[in-house]
Write a protein that holds these residues in place. Structure first.
Motif, PDB file in Angstrom:
ATOM      1  N   ASP A   1       0.810  -1.217   0.000  1.00  0.00           N
ATOM      2  CA  ASP A   1       0.000   0.000   0.000  1.00  0.00           C
ATOM      3  C   ASP A   1       0.843   1.267   0.000  1.00  0.00           C
ATOM      4  OD1 ASP A   1       0.825  -0.841   2.466  1.00  0.00           O
ATOM      5  OD2 ASP A   1      -1.029  -0.386   3.520  1.00  0.00           O
ATOM      6  N   TYR A   2       2.149   1.161  -0.295  1.00  0.00           N
ATOM      7  CA  TYR A   2       3.027   2.327  -0.307  1.00  0.00           C
ATOM      8  C   TYR A   2       3.835   2.441  -1.595  1.00  0.00           C
ATOM      9  CZ  TYR A   2       2.040   2.199   4.709  1.00  0.00           C
ATOM     10  OH  TYR A   2       1.428   2.171   5.926  1.00  0.00           O
ATOM     11  N   GLY A   3       3.384   1.792  -2.659  1.00  0.00           N
ATOM     12  CA  GLY A   3       4.046   1.981  -3.939  1.00  0.00           C
ATOM     13  C   GLY A   3       5.092   0.952  -4.296  1.00  0.00           C
ATOM     14  N   ARG A   4       5.201  -0.118  -3.484  1.00  0.00           N
ATOM     15  CA  ARG A   4       6.198  -1.143  -3.761  1.00  0.00           C
ATOM     16  C   ARG A   4       5.564  -2.536  -3.715  1.00  0.00           C
ATOM     17  NH1 ARG A   4      11.294   0.707  -4.316  1.00  0.00           N
ATOM     18  NH2 ARG A   4      11.869   2.727  -3.432  1.00  0.00           N
ATOM     19  N   ILE A   5       6.401  -3.560  -3.786  1.00  0.00           N
ATOM     20  CA  ILE A   5       5.937  -4.945  -3.862  1.00  0.00           C
ATOM     21  C   ILE A   5       6.251  -5.668  -2.562  1.00  0.00           C
ATOM     22  CG2 ILE A   5       6.174  -7.130  -5.129  1.00  0.00           C
ATOM     23  CD1 ILE A   5       4.839  -4.776  -6.684  1.00  0.00           C
ATOM     24  N   GLU A   6       5.330  -6.522  -2.108  1.00  0.00           N
ATOM     25  CA  GLU A   6       5.572  -7.296  -0.892  1.00  0.00           C
ATOM     26  C   GLU A   6       5.249  -8.765  -1.104  1.00  0.00           C
ATOM     27  OE1 GLU A   6       2.643  -7.136   2.445  1.00  0.00           O
ATOM     28  OE2 GLU A   6       1.701  -5.538   1.272  1.00  0.00           O
ATOM     29  N   MET A   7       5.884  -9.589  -0.272  1.00  0.00           N
ATOM     30  CA  MET A   7       5.584 -11.019  -0.191  1.00  0.00           C
ATOM     31  C   MET A   7       4.960 -11.268   1.173  1.00  0.00           C
ATOM     32  SD  MET A   7       9.108 -12.536  -1.884  1.00  0.00           S
ATOM     33  CE  MET A   7      10.125 -11.924  -0.531  1.00  0.00           C
ATOM     34  N   ALA A   8       3.894 -12.032   1.191  1.00  0.00           N
ATOM     35  CA  ALA A   8       3.137 -12.195   2.432  1.00  0.00           C
ATOM     36  C   ALA A   8       2.556 -13.596   2.516  1.00  0.00           C
ATOM     37  CB  ALA A   8       2.021 -11.152   2.501  1.00  0.00           C
ATOM     38  N   ILE A   9       2.077 -13.928   3.697  1.00  0.00           N
ATOM     39  CA  ILE A   9       1.296 -15.138   3.915  1.00  0.00           C
ATOM     40  C   ILE A   9      -0.048 -14.710   4.488  1.00  0.00           C
ATOM     41  CG2 ILE A   9       1.044 -17.212   5.358  1.00  0.00           C
ATOM     42  CD1 ILE A   9       4.004 -17.687   5.071  1.00  0.00           C
ATOM     43  N   ASN A  10      -1.115 -15.191   3.912  1.00  0.00           N
ATOM     44  CA  ASN A  10      -2.443 -14.872   4.419  1.00  0.00           C
ATOM     45  C   ASN A  10      -2.574 -15.398   5.849  1.00  0.00           C
ATOM     46  OD1 ASN A  10      -5.109 -14.139   4.695  1.00  0.00           O
ATOM     47  ND2 ASN A  10      -5.913 -15.827   3.459  1.00  0.00           N
ATOM     48  N   MET A  11      -2.739 -14.466   6.794  1.00  0.00           N
ATOM     49  CA  MET A  11      -2.880 -14.790   8.226  1.00  0.00           C
ATOM     50  C   MET A  11      -1.635 -15.484   8.775  1.00  0.00           C
ATOM     51  SD  MET A  11      -5.861 -13.581   9.036  1.00  0.00           S
ATOM     52  CE  MET A  11      -6.335 -14.383  10.565  1.00  0.00           C
ATOM     53  N   GLY A  12      -0.470 -15.094   8.264  1.00  0.00           N
ATOM     54  CA  GLY A  12       0.775 -15.671   8.754  1.00  0.00           C
ATOM     55  C   GLY A  12       1.943 -14.743   8.486  1.00  0.00           C
ATOM     56  N   SER A  13       3.142 -15.172   8.879  1.00  0.00           N
ATOM     57  CA  SER A  13       4.352 -14.365   8.724  1.00  0.00           C
ATOM     58  C   SER A  13       5.259 -14.976   7.662  1.00  0.00           C
ATOM     59  CB  SER A  13       5.112 -14.266  10.050  1.00  0.00           C
ATOM     60  OG  SER A  13       6.383 -13.675   9.854  1.00  0.00           O
ATOM     61  N   PHE A  14       5.410 -14.274   6.554  1.00  0.00           N
ATOM     62  CA  PHE A  14       6.326 -14.725   5.507  1.00  0.00           C
ATOM     63  C   PHE A  14       7.764 -14.693   6.030  1.00  0.00           C
ATOM     64  CE2 PHE A  14       8.906 -14.658   1.761  1.00  0.00           C
ATOM     65  CZ  PHE A  14       8.183 -15.317   0.773  1.00  0.00           C
ATOM     66  N   ALA A  15       8.111 -13.637   6.765  1.00  0.00           N
ATOM     67  CA  ALA A  15       9.482 -13.487   7.249  1.00  0.00           C
ATOM     68  C   ALA A  15       9.890 -14.631   8.164  1.00  0.00           C
ATOM     69  CB  ALA A  15       9.625 -12.152   7.978  1.00  0.00           C
ATOM     70  N   GLU A  16       9.020 -15.012   9.086  1.00  0.00           N
ATOM     71  CA  GLU A  16       9.350 -16.103  10.007  1.00  0.00           C
ATOM     72  C   GLU A  16       9.341 -17.450   9.297  1.00  0.00           C
ATOM     73  OE1 GLU A  16       6.886 -16.092  13.443  1.00  0.00           O
ATOM     74  OE2 GLU A  16       7.566 -14.102  14.127  1.00  0.00           O
ATOM     75  N   THR A  17       8.371 -17.661   8.443  1.00  0.00           N
ATOM     76  CA  THR A  17       8.238 -18.949   7.769  1.00  0.00           C
ATOM     77  C   THR A  17       9.450 -19.249   6.899  1.00  0.00           C
ATOM     78  OG1 THR A  17       5.830 -18.758   7.757  1.00  0.00           O
ATOM     79  CG2 THR A  17       6.808 -20.327   6.198  1.00  0.00           C
ATOM     80  N   PHE A  18       9.949 -18.224   6.203  1.00  0.00           N
ATOM     81  CA  PHE A  18      11.051 -18.446   5.263  1.00  0.00           C
ATOM     82  C   PHE A  18      12.361 -17.810   5.727  1.00  0.00           C
ATOM     83  CE2 PHE A  18       7.130 -18.674   2.681  1.00  0.00           C
ATOM     84  CZ  PHE A  18       7.257 -19.974   2.225  1.00  0.00           C
ATOM     85  N   ASN A  19      12.410 -17.398   6.996  1.00  0.00           N
ATOM     86  CA  ASN A  19      13.640 -16.862   7.594  1.00  0.00           C
ATOM     87  C   ASN A  19      14.235 -15.735   6.759  1.00  0.00           C
ATOM     88  OD1 ASN A  19      15.743 -16.636   9.470  1.00  0.00           O
ATOM     89  ND2 ASN A  19      17.037 -18.084   8.353  1.00  0.00           N
ATOM     90  N   VAL A  20      13.419 -14.731   6.484  1.00  0.00           N
ATOM     91  CA  VAL A  20      13.851 -13.582   5.686  1.00  0.00           C
ATOM     92  C   VAL A  20      14.038 -12.378   6.610  1.00  0.00           C
ATOM     93  CG1 VAL A  20      13.203 -12.000   3.838  1.00  0.00           C
ATOM     94  CG2 VAL A  20      12.656 -14.423   3.639  1.00  0.00           C
ATOM     95  N   LYS A  21      15.115 -11.617   6.391  1.00  0.00           N
ATOM     96  CA  LYS A  21      15.411 -10.457   7.218  1.00  0.00           C
ATOM     97  C   LYS A  21      15.641  -9.225   6.335  1.00  0.00           C
ATOM     98  CE  LYS A  21      17.617 -13.344  10.745  1.00  0.00           C
ATOM     99  NZ  LYS A  21      16.434 -13.364  11.606  1.00  0.00           N
ATOM    100  N   ILE A  22      15.524  -8.041   6.949  1.00  0.00           N
ATOM    101  CA  ILE A  22      15.806  -6.798   6.240  1.00  0.00           C
ATOM    102  C   ILE A  22      17.244  -6.833   5.736  1.00  0.00           C
ATOM    103  CG2 ILE A  22      16.075  -4.301   6.505  1.00  0.00           C
ATOM    104  CD1 ILE A  22      13.776  -4.389   8.533  1.00  0.00           C
ATOM    105  N   GLY A  23      17.414  -6.426   4.485  1.00  0.00           N
ATOM    106  CA  GLY A  23      18.735  -6.426   3.874  1.00  0.00           C
ATOM    107  C   GLY A  23      19.027  -7.648   3.031  1.00  0.00           C
ATOM    108  N   TYR A  24      18.215  -8.709   3.178  1.00  0.00           N
ATOM    109  CA  TYR A  24      18.416  -9.915   2.374  1.00  0.00           C
ATOM    110  C   TYR A  24      18.111  -9.607   0.911  1.00  0.00           C
ATOM    111  CZ  TYR A  24      18.961 -13.336   6.189  1.00  0.00           C
ATOM    112  OH  TYR A  24      19.429 -14.077   7.245  1.00  0.00           O
TER     113      TYR A  24
END
Length: 270
Positions: free
Chosen positions: A241-264
């Protein structure tokens, strides 16, 4: 007096309950009581310049004004305090550590840059560890009150500023090389891919896209419009909602599920 410049926003990694938040606002109002101060956020991940830069980009949704961003690992070690004037008419205030540059790009680019040196417009003595109160807050107030940009310090060559903490995603041989620039409290992973590039690559016309995040095997994600386009617990990729692209999980955490961190890094195959 230009009332459009009476708007001030504050962003930091201080934490919402820090007394520093209130002190900065108080300093601004003691100098210029007519200023309209809002707190964009004070919950930046501590010391994370990428998250700071991504958050400050979003001042493009705010009125023209003075926007302070303080996320400063090493506090005052071998760097300048800056004001950047942008083509939209805003001023960006913060350390010369690369965190202001993405926001300047979203505001049309930098017209000119200056250091903050004139002690007439800062609180003295200046704390070595709380420049938000003693430098950036008073300078934002004086700018809002009509003090000329050129009164605060020495002009800087824009090309000599510390480079941006992230650039835009690049396309090479049908691969998009992107960077994770934000993780929301829900675990959605935001990339440095703008809507414009997404449209240029005609990705809205596709149903699926293959991605490879750092430290994770390749995934094939459906391209959606909103989270509920996939069943609960399933991942997707979509416009944020801010002009860019995101990866998400419906009702879940994409970052935790796939071990993704800022800067990756993330590679998309188009």
């Amino acid at each position: 007096m230009n009332r459009k410049k009476a708007f001030v926003s504050l962003t930091s990694d201080f934490g919402a309950q820090s007394q520093g938040v209130g002190l900065m606002e108080g300093v601004i109002l003691s100098i210029y009581p007519h200023a309209h101060v809002i707190h964009l956020t004070h919950e930046l991940p501590p010391f994370n310049l990428i998250a700071a830069a991504r958050t400050l980009e979003q001042v493009s949704f705010l009125p023209v004004g003075a926007h302070v961003c303080i996320c400063d690992p090493g506090v005052w070690y071998d760097r300048n305090s800056l004001i950047l004037e942008t083509y939209r008419g805003d001023w960006l205030l913060g350390p010369d550590n690369g965190s202001l540059i993405p926001a300047a790009r979203t505001l049309g680019g930098i017209v000119k840059a200056t250091t903050i040196e004139n002690t007439a417009y800062i609180r003295t003595p200046v704390s070595h560890i709380f420049q938000g109160r003693d430098i950036y807050a008073p300078v934002a107030a004086h700018l809002s009150n009509g003090v000329s940009f050129d009164e605060f310090g020495s002009s800087l060559d824009v090309n000599n500023l510390v480079r941006s903490v992230y650039d835009e995603a690049v396309v090479i041989d049908n691969l998009v090389y992107a960077t994770v620039i934000q993780i929301s409290r829900f675990g959605s992973v935001h990339l440095n891919i703008k809507y414009e590039l997404w449209k240029e690559l005609e990705l809205d016309n596709k149903n699926m896209i293959q991605i490879t995040p750092s430290h994770t095997e390749s995934l094939c994600l459906p391209i959606g419009r909103t989270f509920s386009d996939v069943p609960e617990g399933y991942p997707l990729i979509l416009k944020d909602d801010y002009g860019r692209i995101e990866m998400a999980i419906n009702m879940g955490s994409f970052a935790e599920t796939f071990n993704v961190k800022i800067g990756y890094s993330v590679v998309l195959c188009i």
